[in-house]
Scaffold this motif. Structure first.
Motif, short mmCIF file in Angstrom:
data_model
loop_
_atom_site.label_atom_id
_atom_site.label_comp_id
_atom_site.label_asym_id
_atom_site.label_seq_id
_atom_site.Cartn_x
_atom_site.Cartn_y
_atom_site.Cartn_z
N ARG A 147 0.81 -1.22 0.00
CA ARG A 147 0.00 0.00 0.00
C ARG A 147 0.84 1.28 0.00
NH1 ARG A 147 -4.97 0.17 -1.18
NH2 ARG A 147 -5.98 0.86 0.68
N LEU A 148 1.88 1.34 0.84
CA LEU A 148 2.63 2.58 1.03
C LEU A 148 3.89 2.67 0.17
CD1 LEU A 148 2.32 2.85 4.91
CD2 LEU A 148 0.85 3.87 3.17
N LYS A 149 4.40 1.53 -0.28
CA LYS A 149 5.60 1.45 -1.13
C LYS A 149 6.81 2.19 -0.53
CE LYS A 149 2.56 1.09 -5.07
NZ LYS A 149 1.61 0.40 -4.25
N PRO A 150 7.21 1.86 0.71
CA PRO A 150 8.35 2.53 1.33
C PRO A 150 9.69 1.90 0.93
CG PRO A 150 7.42 1.02 2.90
CD PRO A 150 6.59 0.92 1.64
N VAL A 151 9.97 1.84 -0.36
CA VAL A 151 11.19 1.17 -0.82
C VAL A 151 12.45 1.92 -0.41
CG1 VAL A 151 10.12 -0.08 -2.71
CG2 VAL A 151 10.98 2.23 -3.09
N VAL A 198 17.04 2.59 -9.56
CA VAL A 198 15.78 1.86 -9.67
C VAL A 198 14.96 2.38 -10.84
CG1 VAL A 198 13.61 1.31 -8.49
CG2 VAL A 198 15.75 1.31 -7.22
N LEU A 199 14.58 1.47 -11.72
CA LEU A 199 13.76 1.83 -12.88
C LEU A 199 12.28 1.90 -12.53
CD1 LEU A 199 15.42 -0.50 -15.53
CD2 LEU A 199 15.63 1.99 -15.37
N ASP A 200 11.80 0.95 -11.75
CA ASP A 200 10.38 0.83 -11.46
C ASP A 200 10.15 0.68 -9.96
OD1 ASP A 200 7.66 0.39 -11.61
OD2 ASP A 200 7.83 -1.62 -12.48
N LYS A 201 9.89 1.81 -9.30
CA LYS A 201 9.68 1.80 -7.86
C LYS A 201 8.42 1.01 -7.50
CE LYS A 201 8.89 4.92 -3.99
NZ LYS A 201 8.74 6.29 -3.54
N GLU A 202 7.37 1.18 -8.29
CA GLU A 202 6.11 0.46 -8.05
C GLU A 202 6.31 -1.06 -8.17
OE1 GLU A 202 2.96 1.90 -7.50
OE2 GLU A 202 3.99 3.82 -7.27
N GLY A 203 7.01 -1.48 -9.21
CA GLY A 203 7.26 -2.90 -9.41
C GLY A 203 8.11 -3.50 -8.31
N LEU A 204 9.11 -2.75 -7.86
CA LEU A 204 9.97 -3.21 -6.77
C LEU A 204 9.16 -3.41 -5.49
CD1 LEU A 204 12.80 -3.88 -5.68
CD2 LEU A 204 13.11 -1.43 -5.26
N ALA A 205 8.30 -2.44 -5.18
CA ALA A 205 7.46 -2.54 -3.98
C ALA A 205 6.50 -3.72 -4.10
CB ALA A 205 6.69 -1.25 -3.77
N GLY A 252 16.95 -7.42 -8.82
CA GLY A 252 17.81 -7.00 -9.92
C GLY A 252 17.03 -6.62 -11.17
N ARG A 253 15.82 -7.14 -11.32
CA ARG A 253 14.99 -6.78 -12.47
C ARG A 253 14.60 -5.32 -12.49
NH1 ARG A 253 10.46 -11.34 -12.11
NH2 ARG A 253 10.36 -10.37 -10.07
N TYR A 254 14.60 -4.70 -11.34
CA TYR A 254 14.10 -3.33 -11.22
C TYR A 254 15.22 -2.30 -11.17
CZ TYR A 254 10.01 -6.07 -10.18
OH TYR A 254 9.01 -7.00 -10.24
N GLU A 255 16.45 -2.73 -11.38
CA GLU A 255 17.60 -1.81 -11.37
C GLU A 255 18.18 -1.62 -12.76
OE1 GLU A 255 20.49 -3.34 -8.67
OE2 GLU A 255 19.26 -2.97 -6.91
N LYS A 256 18.79 -0.45 -12.97
CA LYS A 256 19.49 -0.19 -14.23
C LYS A 256 20.76 -1.02 -14.25
CE LYS A 256 17.89 4.57 -14.43
NZ LYS A 256 18.27 5.97 -14.36
N LYS A 257 21.10 -1.48 -15.42
CA LYS A 257 22.31 -2.29 -15.56
C LYS A 257 23.54 -1.41 -15.68
CE LYS A 257 20.03 -6.04 -15.61
NZ LYS A 257 19.93 -6.89 -14.55
#
Length: 130
Positions: free
Chosen positions: A52-56, A67-74, A125-130
Motif C-alpha cells: 500500500r505505502l511502497k516505502p522502498v 531503480v527503474l520501477d519503484k512500483e514494481g519493486l514494492a 535485480g529486475r528493477y535496477e538499471k544495468k
C-alpha cells in the motif's frame, strides 16, 4: 474424570488429556506455536505495508537513481513478504492440527524465511538499471 500420570521432566503430574496431544509434555509447544503465528502475521502486515505505502527507500542499498520501477519493486517485495507470512502460518497451522510434516517445524520456518529472502534479493535485480 480421566486423570492419568504423566512424567514432566523429573516430577510426575496428573493432567487431563489434551485434544491434540497424547501427553502434556507437548504443552511446551503451544507458546512456540503462538510466537510462530505472531511472526507470520508480522510478515503479512509488513507485506501489506509495502503493497500500500511502497516505502522502498527504507531498503538497504536502495538508490533512487538505479531503480527503474519503484512500483514494481514494492510489488515484488510485498508479494514475497506476503508469501513468507502465509507459508509460516500454514506451517504453524499444520503443527496445531497435529499433522506435522516435519519433526522440527521451526527449522522449516527458518528455511522458508531464508529461501524467500534469497529469492527476494535475487529478484530485485529486475528493477535496477544495468
Amino acid at each position: 474424570m480421566n486423570l492419568k500420570p504423566v512424567q514432566l521432566s523429573t516430577n510426575y503430574a496428573y493432567c487431563l488429556p489434551h485434544p491434540f496431544y497424547q501427553t502434556s509434555e507437548a504443552y511446551a509447544l503451544e507458546p512456540l506455536i503462538l510466537i510462530r503465528l505472531i511472526y507470520g502475521t508480522f510478515f503479512i502486515l509488513l507485506g501489506l505495508v509495502f503493497w500500500r505505502l511502497k516505502p522502498v527507500n527504507i531498503l538497504s542499498g536502495y538508490d533512487e537513481k538505479k531503480v527503474l520501477d519503484k512500483e514494481g519493486l514494492a510489488k515484488w517485495i510485498s508479494g514475497n513478504l506476503l508469501l513468507t507470512g502465509l507459508l509460516i502460518i500454514l506451517n504453524a497451522s499444520l503443527d496445531i492440527a497435529g499433522s506435522n510434516p516435519v519433526e522440527k517445524s521451526v527449522l522449516l520456518d527458518f528455511l522458508i524465511i531464508f529461501t524467500m529472502a534469497v529469492l527476494t534479493a535475487l529478484g530485485t535485480g529486475r528493477y535496477e538499471k544495468k
